[in-house]
Design a protein around this motif. Sequence first.
Motif, PDB file in Angstrom:
ATOM      1  N   ALA A  55      -1.816  27.589  25.364  1.00 53.63           N
ATOM      2  CA  ALA A  55      -2.296  26.473  26.198  1.00 53.63           C
ATOM      3  C   ALA A  55      -1.122  25.679  26.753  1.00 53.63           C
ATOM      4  N   CYS A  56      -0.106  25.482  25.930  1.00 58.33           N
ATOM      5  CA  CYS A  56       1.069  24.724  26.353  1.00 58.33           C
ATOM      6  C   CYS A  56       1.781  25.455  27.491  1.00 58.33           C
ATOM      7  N   ARG A  57       1.941  26.761  27.339  1.00 55.84           N
ATOM      8  CA  ARG A  57       2.618  27.539  28.386  1.00 55.84           C
ATOM      9  C   ARG A  57       1.832  27.484  29.687  1.00 55.84           C
ATOM     10  N   GLU A  59      -0.314  25.219  30.632  1.00 51.82           N
ATOM     11  CA  GLU A  59      -0.287  23.845  31.160  1.00 51.82           C
ATOM     12  C   GLU A  59       1.010  23.550  31.917  1.00 51.82           C
ATOM     13  N   HIS A  60       2.101  24.175  31.467  1.00 54.09           N
ATOM     14  CA  HIS A  60       3.403  23.890  32.070  1.00 54.09           C
ATOM     15  C   HIS A  60       3.902  25.030  32.958  1.00 54.09           C
ATOM     16  N   GLY A  61       3.031  26.008  33.221  1.00 60.01           N
ATOM     17  CA  GLY A  61       3.394  27.111  34.124  1.00 60.01           C
ATOM     18  C   GLY A  61       4.588  27.907  33.630  1.00 60.01           C
ATOM     19  N   LEU A  87       7.513  25.661  25.000  1.00 53.71           N
ATOM     20  CA  LEU A  87       7.840  24.298  24.533  1.00 53.71           C
ATOM     21  C   LEU A  87       7.405  24.088  23.094  1.00 53.71           C
ATOM     22  N   THR A  88       6.473  24.924  22.640  1.00 57.02           N
ATOM     23  CA  THR A  88       6.074  24.883  21.237  1.00 57.02           C
ATOM     24  C   THR A  88       5.895  26.318  20.750  1.00 57.02           C
ATOM     25  N   VAL A  89       6.222  26.556  19.486  1.00 60.22           N
ATOM     26  CA  VAL A  89       6.023  27.881  18.889  1.00 60.22           C
ATOM     27  C   VAL A  89       5.399  27.700  17.503  1.00 60.22           C
ATOM     28  N   VAL A 105       3.409  27.036  10.919  1.00 59.30           N
ATOM     29  CA  VAL A 105       4.049  25.773  11.299  1.00 59.30           C
ATOM     30  C   VAL A 105       4.267  25.721  12.811  1.00 59.30           C
ATOM     31  N   LYS A 106       3.630  24.745  13.430  1.00 61.46           N
ATOM     32  CA  LYS A 106       3.839  24.506  14.866  1.00 61.46           C
ATOM     33  C   LYS A 106       5.117  23.675  15.028  1.00 61.46           C
ATOM     34  N   VAL A 107       6.008  24.144  15.898  1.00 62.46           N
ATOM     35  CA  VAL A 107       7.299  23.469  16.091  1.00 62.46           C
ATOM     36  C   VAL A 107       7.438  23.016  17.543  1.00 62.46           C
ATOM     37  N   LYS A 170      11.819  20.769  26.965  1.00 66.17           N
ATOM     38  CA  LYS A 170      11.237  20.462  25.653  1.00 66.17           C
ATOM     39  C   LYS A 170       9.828  19.931  25.854  1.00 66.17           C
ATOM     40  N   CYS A 171       9.103  19.778  24.778  1.00 69.35           N
ATOM     41  CA  CYS A 171       7.747  19.223  24.827  1.00 69.35           C
ATOM     42  C   CYS A 171       7.791  17.849  25.484  1.00 69.35           C
ATOM     43  N   ASP A 172       6.882  17.620  26.429  1.00 67.72           N
ATOM     44  CA  ASP A 172       6.835  16.312  27.112  1.00 67.72           C
ATOM     45  C   ASP A 172       5.616  15.494  26.676  1.00 67.72           C
ATOM     46  N   PHE A 173       4.989  15.910  25.587  1.00 68.59           N
ATOM     47  CA  PHE A 173       3.841  15.196  25.025  1.00 68.59           C
ATOM     48  C   PHE A 173       2.656  15.202  25.996  1.00 68.59           C
ATOM     49  N   CYS A 174       2.745  16.095  27.002  1.00 66.47           N
ATOM     50  CA  CYS A 174       1.680  16.180  28.024  1.00 66.47           C
ATOM     51  C   CYS A 174       1.374  14.790  28.595  1.00 66.47           C
ATOM     52  N   VAL A 175       2.422  14.069  29.014  1.00 69.31           N
ATOM     53  CA  VAL A 175       2.200  12.714  29.544  1.00 69.31           C
ATOM     54  C   VAL A 175       1.310  12.701  30.775  1.00 69.31           C
ATOM     55  N   VAL A 183      -5.995  14.143  26.325  1.00 70.83           N
ATOM     56  CA  VAL A 183      -5.239  14.523  25.130  1.00 70.83           C
ATOM     57  C   VAL A 183      -4.328  15.691  25.490  1.00 70.83           C
ATOM     58  N   PRO A 184      -3.228  15.895  24.757  1.00 70.22           N
ATOM     59  CA  PRO A 184      -2.334  17.021  25.049  1.00 70.22           C
ATOM     60  C   PRO A 184      -3.075  18.362  24.999  1.00 70.22           C
ATOM     61  N   ALA A 185      -2.592  19.312  25.799  1.00 66.56           N
ATOM     62  CA  ALA A 185      -3.259  20.620  25.908  1.00 66.56           C
ATOM     63  C   ALA A 185      -3.359  21.334  24.563  1.00 66.56           C
ATOM     64  N   CYS A 186      -2.311  21.213  23.739  1.00 65.78           N
ATOM     65  CA  CYS A 186      -2.331  21.915  22.451  1.00 65.78           C
ATOM     66  C   CYS A 186      -3.406  21.343  21.534  1.00 65.78           C
ATOM     67  N   VAL A 187      -3.573  20.032  21.601  1.00 68.46           N
ATOM     68  CA  VAL A 187      -4.583  19.376  20.756  1.00 68.46           C
ATOM     69  C   VAL A 187      -5.983  19.781  21.217  1.00 68.46           C
ATOM     70  N   SER A 232       6.843  10.716  16.165  1.00 70.40           N
ATOM     71  CA  SER A 232       5.474  10.650  16.689  1.00 70.40           C
ATOM     72  C   SER A 232       4.646  11.850  16.244  1.00 70.40           C
ATOM     73  N   TYR A 233       5.287  12.992  16.044  1.00 74.27           N
ATOM     74  CA  TYR A 233       4.588  14.133  15.442  1.00 74.27           C
ATOM     75  C   TYR A 233       4.652  13.936  13.932  1.00 74.27           C
ATOM     76  N   LEU A 234       3.530  14.087  13.256  1.00 68.88           N
ATOM     77  CA  LEU A 234       3.445  13.904  11.802  1.00 68.88           C
ATOM     78  C   LEU A 234       2.848  15.167  11.201  1.00 68.88           C
TER      79      LEU A 234
HETATM   80  S1  SF4 Z   1       2.072  18.015  23.598  1.00 71.06           S
HETATM   81 FE1  SF4 Z   1       1.902  19.217  25.523  1.00 71.06          FE
HETATM   82  S2  SF4 Z   1       4.033  19.852  25.912  1.00 71.06           S
HETATM   83 FE2  SF4 Z   1       3.957  19.218  23.756  1.00 71.06          FE
HETATM   84  S3  SF4 Z   1       3.515  21.109  22.597  1.00 71.06           S
HETATM   85 FE3  SF4 Z   1       1.523  20.131  23.037  1.00 71.06          FE
HETATM   86  S4  SF4 Z   1       0.855  21.123  24.942  1.00 71.06           S
HETATM   87 FE4  SF4 Z   1       3.039  21.517  24.766  1.00 71.06          FE
END
Ligand code: SF4
Length: 298
Positions: A55-57, A59-61, A87-89, A105-107, A170-175, A183-187, A232-234
């Motif tokens: 989803a992250c990939r 979302e960010h093309g 941006l996340t693995v 573990v999501k990184v 890097k991860c941009d928190f899906c701002v 909510v962020p795409a990964c969530v 911010s990530y816990l």
């Molecule tokens: S918050 Fe957005 S950019 Fe960061 S890992 Fe999740 S989907 Fe990817």
Amino acid sequence: METRRDFLRTAVVAAATATLGEVALGAASKIPSPDRRGILCDLTACIGCRSCEAACRKEHGLSSVSSLSELGRSNVPERRRPSPDALTVVNEYKHPNGAGSPTFVKVQCMHCDYPACESACIVGAISKKESGPVLWDTDKCIGCRYCMVACPFQIPSFQYDTALKPDIVKCDFCVHRTEKGGVPACVEICPVEALTYGRRSALIEIARKRIENYPDRYRDHVYGEFEAGGTSYLYLAKTDFKELEFPSLKREPMPGTSESIQHGIFAYFVPPISLYSLLGGLMWINKNRQKAEEETTE
Ligand code: SF4
Ligand code: SF4
Ligand code: SF4
């Protein structure tokens, strides 16, 4: 042929020369907003499906991986770190005695409350936003990679699509989503709600409640609540975070080291040619500091 190292050396010297007159030092002493958002990763719930990666990939093309089936739920042969393509693995850690379930573990960037990357950046290209994300300004970035060296989580990477203007990845928190109330795409994609987005203070309460209600399921440790001044990530887990290769960090923010070196550069006007060797020095200090901290927590 010019190697990447040659390119970096040239870029550091040239960029530092060009920008010394208009340097903006990082603002690591800002107090984070009590309203800042975060993401709670419950590793006891994660099934390693890697939907968040896909989803992250998307979302960010990024990269040629266009569907979850291409990623699959597979054993990842090596410990991966985020890269320009991802941006996340999600990495798999086998159960220590081989009998139990693995931990996934999501990184990604931890979006530190006192980011060492922000503090190390000599042109003020990186900043912690009031709502939680740590973002960067592509136009200000000179590609020196101080942020990469300073980060205790080995997160920032660079893409070299434009040779003269490498860009932080890097991860941009899906701002682009969260600023509009999303909510962020990964969530959003996680099928088992292993990821929860919300006010950081509320996430800590949720995490503490889970630990209290299910002491057999969780270690009494919310990773990121205090590490390096807070992130911010816990994370919640059953396994010791050290075994999952989370760095053992003190409660104090990390920026002190990078900031003092950076301030030294400008206070004593170290010639630009010395900047590259300082990168090596910073890396050495960071590595030894982590080693010392690991020894004191053992
Ligand atoms: S918050 Fe957005 S950019 Fe960061 S890992 Fe999740 S989907 Fe990817
Ligand atoms: S994890 Fe690294 S890149 Fe992310 S905010 Fe913290 S220091 Fe910066
Ligand atoms: S989508 Fe959720 S369950 Fe799947 S790997 Fe990511 S965090 Fe784990």
